[in-house]
Design a protein around this motif. Structure first.
Motif, PDB file in Angstrom:
ATOM      1  N   THR A   1      -4.200  58.838 -20.134  1.00 35.36           N
ATOM      2  CA  THR A   1      -3.530  60.137 -20.041  1.00 35.36           C
ATOM      3  C   THR A   1      -4.468  61.179 -19.446  1.00 35.36           C
ATOM      4  OG1 THR A   1      -2.149  59.617 -21.962  1.00 35.36           O
ATOM      5  CG2 THR A   1      -2.351  61.940 -21.350  1.00 35.36           C
ATOM      6  N   ILE A   2      -5.726  61.152 -19.877  1.00 38.01           N
ATOM      7  CA  ILE A   2      -6.710  62.096 -19.345  1.00 38.01           C
ATOM      8  C   ILE A   2      -6.880  61.893 -17.840  1.00 38.01           C
ATOM      9  CG2 ILE A   2      -9.149  62.745 -19.368  1.00 38.01           C
ATOM     10  CD1 ILE A   2      -9.139  61.989 -22.381  1.00 38.01           C
ATOM     11  N   ALA A   3      -6.980  60.625 -17.426  1.00 32.36           N
ATOM     12  CA  ALA A   3      -7.142  60.333 -15.996  1.00 32.36           C
ATOM     13  C   ALA A   3      -5.958  60.861 -15.195  1.00 32.36           C
ATOM     14  CB  ALA A   3      -7.306  58.830 -15.791  1.00 32.36           C
TER      15      ALA A   3
ATOM     16  N   GLU B   1     -10.152  64.991 -24.434  1.00 32.04           N
ATOM     17  CA  GLU B   1     -11.568  64.628 -24.314  1.00 32.04           C
ATOM     18  C   GLU B   1     -12.348  65.056 -25.552  1.00 32.04           C
ATOM     19  OE1 GLU B   1     -11.848  64.938 -19.421  1.00 32.04           O
ATOM     20  OE2 GLU B   1     -12.338  66.664 -20.683  1.00 32.04           O
ATOM     21  N   ASP B   2     -12.075  66.257 -26.022  1.00 30.16           N
ATOM     22  CA  ASP B   2     -12.741  66.745 -27.229  1.00 30.16           C
ATOM     23  C   ASP B   2     -12.360  65.887 -28.431  1.00 30.16           C
ATOM     24  OD1 ASP B   2     -14.320  68.652 -28.755  1.00 30.16           O
ATOM     25  OD2 ASP B   2     -12.426  69.409 -29.534  1.00 30.16           O
ATOM     26  N   PHE B   3     -11.094  65.512 -28.491  1.00 33.34           N
ATOM     27  CA  PHE B   3     -10.621  64.681 -29.598  1.00 33.34           C
ATOM     28  C   PHE B   3     -11.363  63.346 -29.637  1.00 33.34           C
ATOM     29  CE2 PHE B   3      -7.877  61.435 -31.399  1.00 33.34           C
ATOM     30  CZ  PHE B   3      -7.498  62.010 -32.604  1.00 33.34           C
TER      31      PHE B   3
ATOM     32  N   ALA C   1      -7.269  54.995 -28.279  1.00 33.48           N
ATOM     33  CA  ALA C   1      -8.219  55.670 -27.389  1.00 33.48           C
ATOM     34  C   ALA C   1      -8.013  55.286 -25.926  1.00 33.48           C
ATOM     35  CB  ALA C   1      -9.648  55.354 -27.827  1.00 33.48           C
ATOM     36  N   ASP C   2      -7.730  54.014 -25.655  1.00 35.64           N
ATOM     37  CA  ASP C   2      -7.565  53.578 -24.260  1.00 35.64           C
ATOM     38  C   ASP C   2      -6.374  54.276 -23.604  1.00 35.64           C
ATOM     39  OD1 ASP C   2      -9.757  51.947 -24.427  1.00 35.64           O
ATOM     40  OD2 ASP C   2      -8.612  50.128 -24.865  1.00 35.64           O
TER      41      ASP C   2
END
Length: 316
Positions: free
Chosen positions: A307-309, A289-291, A301-302
């Protein structure tokens, strides 16, 4: 810089080369300063002076990562990473930055040395200095081939010209000619053992070439010389990551994030790997998220958001 990051750097360099961007900056508190802009992943160099109100401008910039250097007499030098691209620019292609400068941001003694003509510099013939200056003009136009020719002429005329060797090494590294980069950086250090730029750059290429024992030595020296230099901390963190010393890697990579959150070494990506391996899902998600906050134009980015989700989803 680590070989594992090279595909990521290639992705960032895949943006269309549109030299239509501008950088508009302001120093707070306002101060007279010399301001330099260097390409972090592609060869580029430009220089200007800040106005009396602390403002400065660079035009005709291609998208990419840049290192902004600010030198103020009696304070020293500070550096920040700036990303130029559609995600950071307004509708007119202008990127605006305000640098809130604190005394702790500056490196004084070592940076001051860069702005004083040394005895060895005085011994360099004017013809070599002229070739070096011509190379910087070439780089401001992204004319890399011409810049290399001028720099090679400079070191032919003055083999002791450490700055020219360092410049050649940087261009070679950015062109992924790592053996040539190592050769040039070693020459730069040999000709001027006090050159911090050559020292830290040699440490970086040694990590890339997996000469890790020697890389650790040079990167430790760089951090000792400049404890608050983001690049030195990043490279030392990368070195520790490469030899499996993850606690030390986290220490120096997190310090890099504190010093320069958008640093072109992308410390968040290695921290993500470490936290993921340790099963620290929340910390791993925070790194991505910071990145993305720092690098909104990231080509993948998508996938990163997916991956974050996944990391944020409840585990069963």
């Amino acid at each position: 810089m680590l070989r594992v990051l090279l595909p990521l750097l290639a992705a960032s360099a895949a943006w269309a080369a549109d030299p239509g961007f501008e950088l508009s900056g302001r120093l707070v508190p306002r101060s007279g300063a010399s301001v330099s802009l260097f390409g972090s992943t592609v060869p580029f160099s430009a220089y200007t002076l800040a106005n009396v109100d602390g403002s400065f401008h660079f035009k005709k910039l291609e998208p990419g990562m840049y290192t902004l250097s600010v030198f103020i007499r009696r304070r020293g030098e500070t550096r920040r990473t700036i990303e130029i691209g559609p995600g950071t620019a307004n509708s007119k292609g202008r990127v605006a930055v305000t640098l809130q400068l604190k005394d702790s941001d500056f490196v004084y003694a070592t940076s001051l040395r860069r702005h004083i003509v040394s005895a060895r510099q005085l011994a360099i013939p004017e013809s070599a200095l002229r070739s070096y200056r011509d190379a910087q003009k070439d780089l401001s136009r992204y004319d890399v081939d011409s810049a290399v020719k001028h720099l090679e002429r400079a070191v032919d005329l003055a083999p002791q010209f450490s700055a020219a060797w360092n410049n050649l090494g940087t261009i070679a590294y950015q062109g992924r000619k790592y053996d040539r980069a190592e050769e040039c950086f070693r020459m730069a250090v040999q000709q001027d053992p006090q050159s911090y730029e050559a020292l830290v750059n040699l440490g970086g290429v040694l990590v890339t070439l997996r000469k890790l024992d020697e890389a650790l030595d040079y990167n430790l020296k760089a951090v000792l010389a400049r404890p608050n230099d983001a690049l030195a901390n990043a490279q030392l963190g990368f070195t520790y990551f490469s030899v499996g010393q993850y606690d030390l890697a986290v220490k120096y990579l997190e310090h890099t994030r504190e010093l320069d959150p958008a640093n072109f070494s992308y410390p968040q990506l290695l921290l993500f790997q470490i936290y993921s391996r340790r099963g620290q899902r929340d910390q791993a998600a925070q790194m991505l998220e910071d990145f993305l906050t720092r690098h909104p134009d990231w080509p993948q980015a998508d996938k990163m958001r997916e991956t974050i989700a996944g990391l944020r989803a409840p585990s069963h």
